[in-house]
Enzyme design. Structure first.
Site, PDB file in Angstrom:
ATOM      1  N   ILE A 165       0.969  -1.170   0.142  1.00  0.00           N
ATOM      2  CA  ILE A 165       0.219   0.015  -0.173  1.00  0.00           C
ATOM      3  C   ILE A 165       0.895   1.262  -0.058  1.00  0.00           C
ATOM      4  O   ILE A 165       0.765   2.246  -0.701  1.00  0.00           O
ATOM      5  CB  ILE A 165      -1.089   0.089   1.163  1.00  0.00           C
ATOM      6  N   ALA A 244      -4.432   2.170   8.305  1.00  0.00           N
ATOM      7  CA  ALA A 244      -4.010   0.647   8.543  1.00  0.00           C
ATOM      8  C   ALA A 244      -4.741  -0.011   9.633  1.00  0.00           C
ATOM      9  O   ALA A 244      -5.840  -0.782   9.594  1.00  0.00           O
ATOM     10  CB  ALA A 244      -2.542   0.857   8.959  1.00  0.00           C
ATOM     11  N   ARG A 245      -4.648  -0.123  10.877  1.00  0.00           N
ATOM     12  CA  ARG A 245      -5.138  -0.461  11.852  1.00  0.00           C
ATOM     13  C   ARG A 245      -5.567   0.322  13.173  1.00  0.00           C
ATOM     14  O   ARG A 245      -4.548   1.326  13.477  1.00  0.00           O
ATOM     15  CB  ARG A 245      -4.125  -2.001  12.402  1.00  0.00           C
ATOM     16  N   GLU A 274     -14.141  -1.213  17.438  1.00  0.00           N
ATOM     17  CA  GLU A 274     -15.169  -1.136  16.200  1.00  0.00           C
ATOM     18  C   GLU A 274     -16.392  -1.696  16.539  1.00  0.00           C
ATOM     19  O   GLU A 274     -16.303  -2.935  16.659  1.00  0.00           O
ATOM     20  CB  GLU A 274     -14.305  -1.559  14.797  1.00  0.00           C
ATOM     21  N   HIS A 292     -13.791   1.989   8.691  1.00  0.00           N
ATOM     22  CA  HIS A 292     -12.670   1.017   8.134  1.00  0.00           C
ATOM     23  C   HIS A 292     -13.455   0.576   6.912  1.00  0.00           C
ATOM     24  O   HIS A 292     -13.595  -0.548   6.546  1.00  0.00           O
ATOM     25  CB  HIS A 292     -13.104  -0.227   9.268  1.00  0.00           C
TER      26      HIS A 292
END
Length: 319
Positions: A165, A244-245, A274, A292
């Site tokens: 990415i 990303a996370r 989440e 997300h």
């Protein structure tokens, strides 16, 4: 590890946990036609709690999973499960050591959704830099604020994590003639030289960058990589982006930095919990927050689904 031939696929039960896959008719049809005995899909759009996930997967030989937490505690309750095919690219939600010890094979393909995520990161950069996001929201409230922000052309962009990415984002940024600073744990000196990138420490990248975009997995080393100390090192005009996370940015520290104008703006697509529960964070006007969806462009959903199915069928057909 036991490999089954195609004649045994009819005895295999497969469950799909991820919602995006389960609601895509094309992917579900492809999986149904793959020759497995039975297919279970998450058409209700359920975000499984641990006990629910155990019950859902209890009679399955293989699973196609997204962001579900697959740890040792869960796996010990699923003795029948022998194959996990990842829908998506990150494996930080799967306990790979536990899978290995239990002879569970994990299948995945790297980079399959890279353009979907890199386009979103670029979109965040432009929207925040040019005040497109804040300007639109203000106008909806009746405020006519003609602050056009600044261009990203010629600015200094810092990219932490130069994998599939990160590299794709660098390619998208080329027409903007930016100075691009990079930081990664892997030595990629030849790639950096070929693309006129400047490799620097994280501290230098954070201090010098006008925009910082994060593209690392979530590990012990990257947990709260961006915290109050790092935020204090950034330029007051800086923007930080996390596609990303969740957990790579400390959300409380980010909230304080934005409220106190230590930085100019931020965008986050992934959260520690989440869906996110901090309504105070989500209400900050110069924070773009998306649910997300970085890897969920229509094309990426199809590509990730095809990859998960292909990996699974190839595994069972292998001699």
């Amino acid at each position: 590890m036991k490999i089954l031939d195609s004649s045994n696929m009819k005895g295999i039960k497969v469950a799909v946990t991820t919602v995006a896959f389960s609601k895509n008719e094309q992917l579900v049809n492809q999986l149904n036609q793959s020759g497995f005995e039975s297919i279970k899909t998450n058409t209700a759009g359920k975000r499984f709690e641990r006990d629910e996930l155990i019950d859902y997967l209890s009679d399955c030989d293989a699973a196609i999973v997204g962001l579900d937490k697959i740890d040792d505690e869960l796996l010990k309750m699923l003795p029948k499960l022998k194959v996990i095919s990842k829908y998506g690219v990150g494996l930080d939600n799967i306990d790979l050591k536990s899978c290995e010890s239990r002879d569970i094979t994990v299948l995945h393909t790297q980079g399959v959704n890279r353009r979907s995520v890199s386009e979103m990161a670029l979109g965040f950069m432009i929207c925040l830099s040019r005040n497109l996001y804040t300007g639109s929201n203000e106008l909806k409230l009746g405020l006519w604020n003609k602050n056009g922000g600044q261009q990203i052309s010629g600015k200094t962009i810092g990219i932490i994590g130069v994998g599939n990415i990160g590299k794709d984002l660098i390619a998208l940024l080329k027409p903007f003639n930016c100075t691009i600073l990079v930081n990664d744990i892997i030595d990629q000196a030849d790639y950096y030289a070929e693309n006129n990138l400047e490799e620097v420490s994280k501290s230098e990248l954070i201090r010098r960058s006008d925009i910082i975009s994060i593209h690392t997995p979530l590990t012990e080393e990257t947990m709260y990589l961006i915290n109050k100390d790092r935020l204090a090192e950034m330029k007051p005009s800086a923007i930080v982006i996390n596609t990303a996370r969740g957990g790579i940015i400390n959300q409380n520290d980010l909230k304080n930095a934005l409220k106190n104008k230590l930085i100019a703006g931020a965008a986050i697509d992934a959260y520690e919990t989440e869906p996110p529960e901090d309504s105070d964070l989500l209400a900050i006007p110069n924070l773009m927050n998306t649910p997300h969806i970085g890897g969920n462009a229509r094309e990426a959903v199809i590509a990730m689904g095809h990859s998960a199915i292909d990996n699974l069928t190839k595994f069972y057909r292998k001699n």
